[in-house]
Each structure stands twice: as C-alpha cells, then as structure tokens.
Design an enzyme around this catalytic site. Structure first.
Site, PDB file in Angstrom:
ATOM      1  CB  SER A  42      47.318  38.125  55.383  1.00  0.00           C
ATOM      2  OG  SER A  42      47.378  39.302  54.844  1.00  0.00           O
ATOM      3  CG  PHE A  43      43.383  37.708  57.753  1.00  0.00           C
ATOM      4  CD1 PHE A  43      43.569  37.092  58.538  1.00  0.00           C
ATOM      5  CD2 PHE A  43      43.729  38.960  57.241  1.00  0.00           C
ATOM      6  CE1 PHE A  43      44.550  37.501  59.465  1.00  0.00           C
ATOM      7  CE2 PHE A  43      45.415  39.016  58.385  1.00  0.00           C
ATOM      8  CZ  PHE A  43      44.920  38.537  59.195  1.00  0.00           C
ATOM      9  CB  SER A  44      40.689  35.670  52.457  1.00  0.00           C
ATOM     10  OG  SER A  44      41.782  37.049  51.730  1.00  0.00           O
ATOM     11  CE  LYS A  62      39.484  39.820  51.925  1.00  0.00           C
ATOM     12  NZ  LYS A  62      39.698  41.248  51.908  1.00  0.00           N
ATOM     13  CE1 TYR A 117      37.820  39.261  38.431  1.00  0.00           C
ATOM     14  CE2 TYR A 117      36.779  39.331  36.193  1.00  0.00           C
ATOM     15  CZ  TYR A 117      38.113  38.788  36.962  1.00  0.00           C
ATOM     16  OH  TYR A 117      38.859  38.477  36.479  1.00  0.00           O
ATOM     17  CB  ALA A 118      38.267  45.195  39.556  1.00  0.00           C
ATOM     18  CG  ASP A 163      46.202  48.324  53.891  1.00  0.00           C
ATOM     19  OD1 ASP A 163      47.710  49.137  53.350  1.00  0.00           O
ATOM     20  OD2 ASP A 163      45.778  46.873  53.929  1.00  0.00           O
ATOM     21  CG  ASP A 181      42.783  44.462  51.840  1.00  0.00           C
ATOM     22  OD1 ASP A 181      41.634  44.685  52.517  1.00  0.00           O
ATOM     23  OD2 ASP A 181      43.516  44.981  51.446  1.00  0.00           O
TER      24      ASP A 181
HETATM   25  P1  ATP Z   1      46.120  41.561  52.212  1.00  0.00           P
HETATM   26  O1  ATP Z   1      45.008  40.375  52.928  1.00  0.00           O
HETATM   27  O2  ATP Z   1      47.444  40.322  53.524  1.00  0.00           O
HETATM   28  O3  ATP Z   1      45.752  42.463  52.807  1.00  0.00           O
HETATM   29  P2  ATP Z   1      45.940  41.486  50.123  1.00  0.00           P
HETATM   30  O4  ATP Z   1      45.172  42.667  49.506  1.00  0.00           O
HETATM   31  O5  ATP Z   1      46.325  40.958  48.723  1.00  0.00           O
HETATM   32  O6  ATP Z   1      45.984  40.834  50.747  1.00  0.00           O
HETATM   33  P3  ATP Z   1      43.219  40.218  48.438  1.00  0.00           P
HETATM   34  O7  ATP Z   1      42.754  41.304  49.564  1.00  0.00           O
HETATM   35  O8  ATP Z   1      42.508  39.670  49.718  1.00  0.00           O
HETATM   36  O9  ATP Z   1      44.086  40.359  49.722  1.00  0.00           O
HETATM   37  O10 ATP Z   1      42.856  39.764  47.473  1.00  0.00           O
HETATM   38  C1  ATP Z   1      44.199  38.868  47.184  1.00  0.00           C
HETATM   39  C2  ATP Z   1      44.395  39.258  46.212  1.00  0.00           C
HETATM   40  O11 ATP Z   1      42.690  39.082  44.580  1.00  0.00           O
HETATM   41  C3  ATP Z   1      45.255  40.457  45.258  1.00  0.00           C
HETATM   42  O12 ATP Z   1      45.931  40.344  44.231  1.00  0.00           O
HETATM   43  C4  ATP Z   1      43.853  41.139  44.774  1.00  0.00           C
HETATM   44  O13 ATP Z   1      44.087  42.273  44.006  1.00  0.00           O
HETATM   45  C5  ATP Z   1      43.043  40.243  44.132  1.00  0.00           C
HETATM   46  N1  ATP Z   1      41.652  41.043  44.654  1.00  0.00           N
HETATM   47  C6  ATP Z   1      40.768  41.216  45.845  1.00  0.00           C
HETATM   48  N2  ATP Z   1      40.134  41.511  45.196  1.00  0.00           N
HETATM   49  C7  ATP Z   1      39.848  42.217  44.192  1.00  0.00           C
HETATM   50  C8  ATP Z   1      38.628  42.111  43.779  1.00  0.00           C
HETATM   51  N3  ATP Z   1      36.970  43.067  44.195  1.00  0.00           N
HETATM   52  N4  ATP Z   1      38.580  41.894  41.782  1.00  0.00           N
HETATM   53  C9  ATP Z   1      39.882  41.327  41.114  1.00  0.00           C
HETATM   54  N5  ATP Z   1      40.621  41.018  41.900  1.00  0.00           N
HETATM   55  C10 ATP Z   1      40.716  41.450  43.527  1.00  0.00           C
END
Ligand code: ATP
Length: 327
Positions: A42-44, A62, A117-118, A163, A181
């Site tokens: 939502s924010f990134s 991010k 990174y995952a 969350d 997150d």
């Molecule tokens: P919201 O911000 O609304 O909670 P979200 O959890 O999908 O939504 P982000 O946490 O910004 O938002 O993640 C966006 C995408 O990037 C998701 O598909 C998430 O699985 C992936 N992602 C986030 N962090 C990582 C990471 N450390 N390694 C790999 N993928 C990631």
C-alpha cells in the site's frame, strides 16, 4: 520532515549490525543494482537488488515515496517500523527467521529500506500455487514452528508483530522462513514509559487500534481492548488453519460478517483436518487473550512449544533442519 527533505535523521539511518568493516558509513541507492520489481504494497514498491560493493549480497529494497508518506500522515508509522527493524537487526538481536534491515537510504523523493532478501516469495502465494492449495502436515508443522520461534524472539525483545499472516511469512533460498512487514508492529516498552496507559496488573499492554487484515484481526482488537503478544498467537492459529486447508477460517462476504464470525468464534474444521493440529488451533483461537496457549496464564511459550502437534520436533536445531520438500 526537516526543511532539507530528511525524513530520517542522519544518526538513525544505519542499524548497528550493518557496521561491517567493508561497508562505509553511508550508502546511496547507486550502490545497488536493481534486478527486478518484486511487488507493491500500500505504501511501497519492493525490488530485488544486489549490492555493488564487496559483499555483493542479494537484498530486497523497499522504496517509499516521501510525498505519499507525508500525504497519508505516515511519518510516525514509518519511523516506528524503521526503529523496530533497526532494533531487531543489531548484532545481539538479529534472528535467522526475521527480516533484517541492512540500512536505510534517502534521496530527495524516496526513502529506502534495504532488507534481507527472501527469494521464494510468501507462504500465501506459495499455497495458492500448490495443486490442492494446501500444505501437508509436515510442511505446516515446520512453517508453524519457525513462526513460533520467530515470535518467541521478538516477544522476548518486547515487540509484538500484530500482522502475522501467511502473506508476511517469506521463504528464503534456504527454505527457512523470514517473518517480514513490521509496519504494524509495536514496542511494548513504550507502554512501560507511559505508566498512565498501564492496566492495573502492570503488565505492559497496549490499547488496540484496528491494524492488519480482516481475517486475522483478533477479538480484543475488535473490542478496542488492550493487545499483548497473545494477539500474535491467535494469528498463528488462523495461519495454521490456512496452511492445512488453503482458506481462511473466518471467511465471509464482507468485513462486517467476518468480524461477527471472529467475535462468535464461528469456524469449522474440514473432516480431514489432522487431530493434533485441530487441538492446537482450538487452543490458540480462544476469545479471551489470557486463555490462549502461549499466554503466561497458559504456561507461556514453553507450553505452546510442547503441544503434541510439535511432538518430535527438534526445536533447538530448527535452523539447521531440512526444510520440507515442495509438494
Ligand atoms: P502492505 O504494505 O499493504 O502491507 P505488502 O505486505 O504486500 O502490503 P510490502 O511489505 O511492501 O507490502 O511487500 C510488497 C511485496 O514485496 C510483497 O509481495 C512481499 O512479499 C515482497 N517482499 C517484501 N519484503 C521482501 C523481502 N525482504 N524479500 C523478498 N520479497 C519481499
């Protein structure tokens, strides 16, 4: 935000853990090679990138737009997320199942979090791609155990996630989880510093505001009551149900109806739901927070870990244990 556009003050940009001999004090975004966009929140927007310096690690970046943070009045939330991630990323606190923050970077328009990174995506997406959309019992046990271990760690540091859901449980190349997150997370220590907010029993609790995802919201959040670490254990129960069935236990047409179901504890196990897992879900999905397995009133984390569902699980060697095979 300061007049020169700084959202995060200079002295807060790097967690202590990232001060390696090979990394100079301040990185810029030009130090990273973007490989691909992973997804949007939502924010990134999150990118897979690689360090262009000696360590050459793969990272997740991010990226948040400063204007959007300001417009949506999210400065406090972003600072809280940053501070919590930085605390969880120090040399003493870093944990193999929890996303680490290497550093934060900002330029005129953006704020960047450089994270562990995952590569394998999140458990919700992995589940959806499986032929029968669910994990087998061994897989569900493994992911649930690693989640419990990660929560035990953050709770011991006074952090509640708030969350927890399969979407926020990422899988690393090693097959082990990475809890991510921390945008809704809270530090319970903040409550200790504000005695007026403490409940009579002096246990650090926090008055709830609605955060998270409808299907994972706890009954106490819906009632506006204080939340503590047991809200994360409720979410473990909801997640385990989803791992083994492929769908949410509290499922309905609208948020209102979902909330009704949560408050009345209206959910149903399919007939083939494994017995020990069923008993664990029942022990976690308890309306009263202090009745939940994992709460101090129910024997704390030790009793949760010794639940029959985890029988024969080698808790001490989870990090070195073989992740379950993909089905
Ligand atoms: P919201 O911000 O609304 O909670 P979200 O959890 O999908 O939504 P982000 O946490 O910004 O938002 O993640 C966006 C995408 O990037 C998701 O598909 C998430 O699985 C992936 N992602 C986030 N962090 C990582 C990471 N450390 N390694 C790999 N993928 C990631």
């Amino acid at each position: 935000m300061s007049e020169d556009g700084e959202l995060i003050p200079e002295n807060l940009r790097r967690p202590a853990s990232s001060s390696t001999a090979s990394s100079p004090l301040q990185r810029t975004i030009a130090d990273y090679n973007t490989i691909k966009e992973i997804g949007e929140g939502s924010f990134s927007t999150v990118y897979h990138a690689r360090e262009m310096f000696e360590t050459r690690r793969d990272v997740a970046i991010k990226m948040c737009l400063k204007q959007q943070i300001l417009r949506q009045k999210r400065i406090d939330a972003i600072m809280r997320e940053k501070n919590i991630l930085a605390r969880l990323s120090t040399k003493e606190n870093i944990h193999p199942f929890i996303v680490g923050l290497y550093c934060t970077i900002q330029d005129t328009d953006h704020l960047y979090f450089v994270l562990t990174y995952a590569s394998e995506g999140d458990l919700a997406t992995i589940l959806k791609k499986l032929p029968n959309r669910r994990f087998d019992e061994a897989q569900a046990r493994f992911y649930t155990a690693e989640l419990v271990e990660a929560l035990d760690h953050i709770h011991s540091l006074g952090v509640i996630h708030r969350d927890v859901k399969p979407d926020n449980i990422l899988i690393q190349a090693s097959g082990h989880i990475l809890l991510s997150d921390f945008g809704s997370a809270k530090e319970l220590s903040a409550i200790k510093e504000a005695p007026a907010e403490n409940p009579p029993d002096d246990r650090p609790k926090r008055r709830a505001s609605f955060v998270g995802t409808a299907q994972f919201v706890t009954p106490e959040m819906l009632k506006g009551q204080p939340v503590d670490e047991t809200c994360d254990y409720w979410a473990v129960g909801v997640s385990l149900f989803q791992f083994l069935t492929g769908h949410h236990c509290f499922h309905d047409e609208s948020e209102y109806l979902i909330f009704q179901r949560i408050q009345k504890l209206l959910y149903k196990f399919p007939e083939d739901f494994p017995e020990n897992a069923r008993n664990l879900v029942v022990d976690l999905l308890v309306l009263e927070p202090n009745g939940r397995l994992g709460s101090s009133e129910r024997g704390g984390i030790a009793d949760l870990k010794s639940h029959p569902f985890f029988e024969a699980l080698d808790w001490k060697n989870l990090t070195s244990s073989e992740p379950p095979k993909k089905s």
